[in-house]
Write a protein that holds these residues in place. Structure first.
Motif, PDB file in Angstrom:
ATOM      1  N   GLN A   7       0.828  -1.205   0.000  1.00  0.00           N
ATOM      2  CA  GLN A   7       0.000   0.000   0.000  1.00  0.00           C
ATOM      3  C   GLN A   7       0.865   1.259   0.000  1.00  0.00           C
ATOM      4  O   GLN A   7       0.588   2.204  -0.739  1.00  0.00           O
ATOM      5  N   LEU A   8       1.886   1.274   0.816  1.00  0.00           N
ATOM      6  CA  LEU A   8       2.762   2.443   0.878  1.00  0.00           C
ATOM      7  C   LEU A   8       3.522   2.640  -0.425  1.00  0.00           C
ATOM      8  O   LEU A   8       3.710   3.768  -0.884  1.00  0.00           O
ATOM      9  N   THR A   9       3.952   1.557  -1.040  1.00  0.00           N
ATOM     10  CA  THR A   9       4.639   1.653  -2.332  1.00  0.00           C
ATOM     11  C   THR A   9       3.680   2.203  -3.383  1.00  0.00           C
ATOM     12  O   THR A   9       4.061   3.045  -4.205  1.00  0.00           O
ATOM     13  N   LYS A  10       2.429   1.771  -3.346  1.00  0.00           N
ATOM     14  CA  LYS A  10       1.426   2.270  -4.286  1.00  0.00           C
ATOM     15  C   LYS A  10       1.209   3.776  -4.099  1.00  0.00           C
ATOM     16  O   LYS A  10       1.140   4.530  -5.065  1.00  0.00           O
ATOM     17  N   VAL A  11       1.110   4.219  -2.850  1.00  0.00           N
ATOM     18  CA  VAL A  11       0.949   5.653  -2.565  1.00  0.00           C
ATOM     19  C   VAL A  11       2.177   6.424  -3.040  1.00  0.00           C
ATOM     20  O   VAL A  11       2.061   7.477  -3.674  1.00  0.00           O
ATOM     21  N   ALA A  12       3.367   5.907  -2.757  1.00  0.00           N
ATOM     22  CA  ALA A  12       4.602   6.580  -3.176  1.00  0.00           C
ATOM     23  C   ALA A  12       4.672   6.697  -4.696  1.00  0.00           C
ATOM     24  O   ALA A  12       5.057   7.753  -5.222  1.00  0.00           O
ATOM     25  N   ARG A  13       4.293   5.647  -5.410  1.00  0.00           N
ATOM     26  CA  ARG A  13       4.302   5.696  -6.881  1.00  0.00           C
ATOM     27  C   ARG A  13       3.300   6.718  -7.408  1.00  0.00           C
ATOM     28  O   ARG A  13       3.571   7.437  -8.368  1.00  0.00           O
ATOM     29  N   ALA A  14       2.122   6.781  -6.791  1.00  0.00           N
ATOM     30  CA  ALA A  14       1.106   7.761  -7.209  1.00  0.00           C
ATOM     31  C   ALA A  14       1.601   9.185  -6.957  1.00  0.00           C
ATOM     32  O   ALA A  14       1.413  10.073  -7.803  1.00  0.00           O
ATOM     33  N   LEU A  15       2.245   9.406  -5.825  1.00  0.00           N
ATOM     34  CA  LEU A  15       2.811  10.726  -5.537  1.00  0.00           C
ATOM     35  C   LEU A  15       3.922  11.075  -6.517  1.00  0.00           C
ATOM     36  O   LEU A  15       4.030  12.225  -6.965  1.00  0.00           O
ATOM     37  N   LEU A  16       4.736  10.100  -6.872  1.00  0.00           N
ATOM     38  CA  LEU A  16       5.812  10.324  -7.835  1.00  0.00           C
ATOM     39  C   LEU A  16       5.234  10.736  -9.187  1.00  0.00           C
ATOM     40  O   LEU A  16       5.674  11.723  -9.787  1.00  0.00           O
ATOM     41  N   ARG A  17       4.220  10.015  -9.667  1.00  0.00           N
ATOM     42  CA  ARG A  17       3.593  10.362 -10.946  1.00  0.00           C
ATOM     43  C   ARG A  17       2.982  11.767 -10.902  1.00  0.00           C
ATOM     44  O   ARG A  17       3.147  12.560 -11.828  1.00  0.00           O
ATOM     45  N   ALA A  18       2.272  12.078  -9.822  1.00  0.00           N
ATOM     46  CA  ALA A  18       1.643  13.393  -9.691  1.00  0.00           C
ATOM     47  C   ALA A  18       2.682  14.506  -9.604  1.00  0.00           C
ATOM     48  O   ALA A  18       2.480  15.601 -10.136  1.00  0.00           O
ATOM     49  N   THR A  19       3.797  14.232  -8.965  1.00  0.00           N
ATOM     50  CA  THR A  19       4.875  15.218  -8.849  1.00  0.00           C
ATOM     51  C   THR A  19       5.516  15.455 -10.211  1.00  0.00           C
ATOM     52  O   THR A  19       5.698  16.596 -10.635  1.00  0.00           O
ATOM     53  N   GLU A  20       5.841  14.376 -10.900  1.00  0.00           N
ATOM     54  CA  GLU A  20       6.502  14.493 -12.204  1.00  0.00           C
ATOM     55  C   GLU A  20       5.612  15.167 -13.244  1.00  0.00           C
ATOM     56  O   GLU A  20       6.111  15.841 -14.142  1.00  0.00           O
ATOM     57  N   SER A  21       4.296  15.022 -13.101  1.00  0.00           N
ATOM     58  CA  SER A  21       3.379  15.648 -14.060  1.00  0.00           C
ATOM     59  C   SER A  21       3.002  17.073 -13.647  1.00  0.00           C
ATOM     60  O   SER A  21       2.264  17.741 -14.368  1.00  0.00           O
ATOM     61  N   GLY A  22       3.501  17.525 -12.497  1.00  0.00           N
ATOM     62  CA  GLY A  22       3.232  18.890 -12.037  1.00  0.00           C
ATOM     63  C   GLY A  22       1.868  19.078 -11.404  1.00  0.00           C
ATOM     64  O   GLY A  22       1.433  20.212 -11.200  1.00  0.00           O
ATOM     65  N   LYS A  23       1.192  18.005 -11.035  1.00  0.00           N
ATOM     66  CA  LYS A  23      -0.144  18.100 -10.451  1.00  0.00           C
ATOM     67  C   LYS A  23      -0.139  18.468  -8.979  1.00  0.00           C
ATOM     68  O   LYS A  23      -1.153  18.933  -8.459  1.00  0.00           O
ATOM     69  N   ILE A  24       0.973  18.228  -8.299  1.00  0.00           N
ATOM     70  CA  ILE A  24       1.038  18.535  -6.862  1.00  0.00           C
ATOM     71  C   ILE A  24       2.276  19.357  -6.546  1.00  0.00           C
ATOM     72  O   ILE A  24       3.232  19.388  -7.318  1.00  0.00           O
ATOM     73  N   LYS A  25       2.237  20.018  -5.397  1.00  0.00           N
ATOM     74  CA  LYS A  25       3.341  20.852  -4.943  1.00  0.00           C
ATOM     75  C   LYS A  25       3.793  20.374  -3.568  1.00  0.00           C
ATOM     76  O   LYS A  25       2.998  20.234  -2.644  1.00  0.00           O
ATOM     77  N   TRP A  26       5.086  20.118  -3.447  1.00  0.00           N
ATOM     78  CA  TRP A  26       5.696  19.734  -2.181  1.00  0.00           C
ATOM     79  C   TRP A  26       6.219  20.980  -1.480  1.00  0.00           C
ATOM     80  O   TRP A  26       6.547  21.973  -2.123  1.00  0.00           O
ATOM     81  N   ARG A  27       6.319  20.914  -0.159  1.00  0.00           N
ATOM     82  CA  ARG A  27       6.898  22.001   0.626  1.00  0.00           C
ATOM     83  C   ARG A  27       8.188  21.519   1.284  1.00  0.00           C
ATOM     84  O   ARG A  27       8.237  20.383   1.770  1.00  0.00           O
ATOM     85  N   PRO A  28       9.197  22.387   1.297  1.00  0.00           N
ATOM     86  CA  PRO A  28      10.423  21.986   2.002  1.00  0.00           C
ATOM     87  C   PRO A  28      10.211  22.075   3.510  1.00  0.00           C
ATOM     88  O   PRO A  28       9.498  22.947   3.995  1.00  0.00           O
ATOM     89  N   GLY A  29      10.821  21.145   4.218  1.00  0.00           N
ATOM     90  CA  GLY A  29      10.815  21.184   5.673  1.00  0.00           C
ATOM     91  C   GLY A  29      12.225  21.471   6.145  1.00  0.00           C
ATOM     92  O   GLY A  29      13.002  22.121   5.439  1.00  0.00           O
ATOM     93  N   ASP A  30      12.562  20.977   7.302  1.00  0.00           N
ATOM     94  CA  ASP A  30      13.917  21.155   7.829  1.00  0.00           C
ATOM     95  C   ASP A  30      14.888  20.256   7.075  1.00  0.00           C
ATOM     96  O   ASP A  30      14.663  19.053   6.952  1.00  0.00           O
ATOM     97  N   GLY A  31      15.955  20.837   6.573  1.00  0.00           N
ATOM     98  CA  GLY A  31      17.025  20.057   5.947  1.00  0.00           C
ATOM     99  C   GLY A  31      16.579  19.259   4.750  1.00  0.00           C
ATOM    100  O   GLY A  31      16.246  19.806   3.710  1.00  0.00           O
ATOM    101  N   THR A  32      16.529  17.965   4.892  1.00  0.00           N
ATOM    102  CA  THR A  32      16.245  17.068   3.770  1.00  0.00           C
ATOM    103  C   THR A  32      14.853  16.455   3.881  1.00  0.00           C
ATOM    104  O   THR A  32      14.631  15.312   3.491  1.00  0.00           O
ATOM    105  N   VAL A  33      13.899  17.238   4.396  1.00  0.00           N
ATOM    106  CA  VAL A  33      12.523  16.783   4.571  1.00  0.00           C
ATOM    107  C   VAL A  33      11.622  17.522   3.594  1.00  0.00           C
ATOM    108  O   VAL A  33      11.712  18.750   3.465  1.00  0.00           O
TER     109      VAL A  33
END
Length: 131
Positions: A7-33
């Motif tokens: 399930q977690l791998t499936k979620v990670a893959r979906a997030l990867l696809r959405a990120t690569e297609s520009g559909k979602i925006k990530w926020r930087p946290g502390d350091g490498t988060v």
């Protein structure tokens, strides 16, 4: 692979696809988060040792900010130190590594920064930089 890992791998893959297609925006946290929030949940991808390389940790949080699941890159013949390379990699290692780098590029606007620098260099030189 156990059900939670699948399930977690499936979620990670979906997030990867959405990120690569520009559909979602990530926020930087502390350091490498890097964090993505949607509705009443969020996901974090981070470098466990804060050095920008493996091991990567992928975590899901509920609406109260409580970590409900996590997945970390690992190698199976190193039970004392599952983050050390040298054994058989887990099926999800590549997905988490790709997600980390995509989330980082997205959160830090790396493509915009590079484009801006290249545009400025081209304007001054009239041509591509000599590298």
């Amino acid at each position: 692979m156990a059900q939670a890992e699948q399930q977690l791998t499936k979620v990670a893959r979906a997030l990867l696809r959405a990120t690569e297609s520009g559909k979602i925006k990530w926020r930087p946290g502390d350091g490498t988060v890097f964090q993505y929030s949607a509705g009443d949940s969020s996901a974090v991808i981070r470098s466990r040792d804060e050095d920008g390389v493996q091991p990567y940790v992928f975590e899901l949080f509920d609406d109260q900010g409580v970590a409900v699941e996590s997945l970390m890159t690992r190698w199976f013949n190193t039970p004392d130190a599952p983050w050390e390379e040298g054994g058989e990699p887990a099926d999800w290692n590549e997905t988490l590594e790709d997600l980390y780098h995509a989330a980082r590029r997205n959160a830090l606007n790396i493509d915009r920064v590079i484009g801006s620098l290249l545009k400025s260099l081209n304007a001054d030189e009239g041509d591509d930089p000599p590298f």
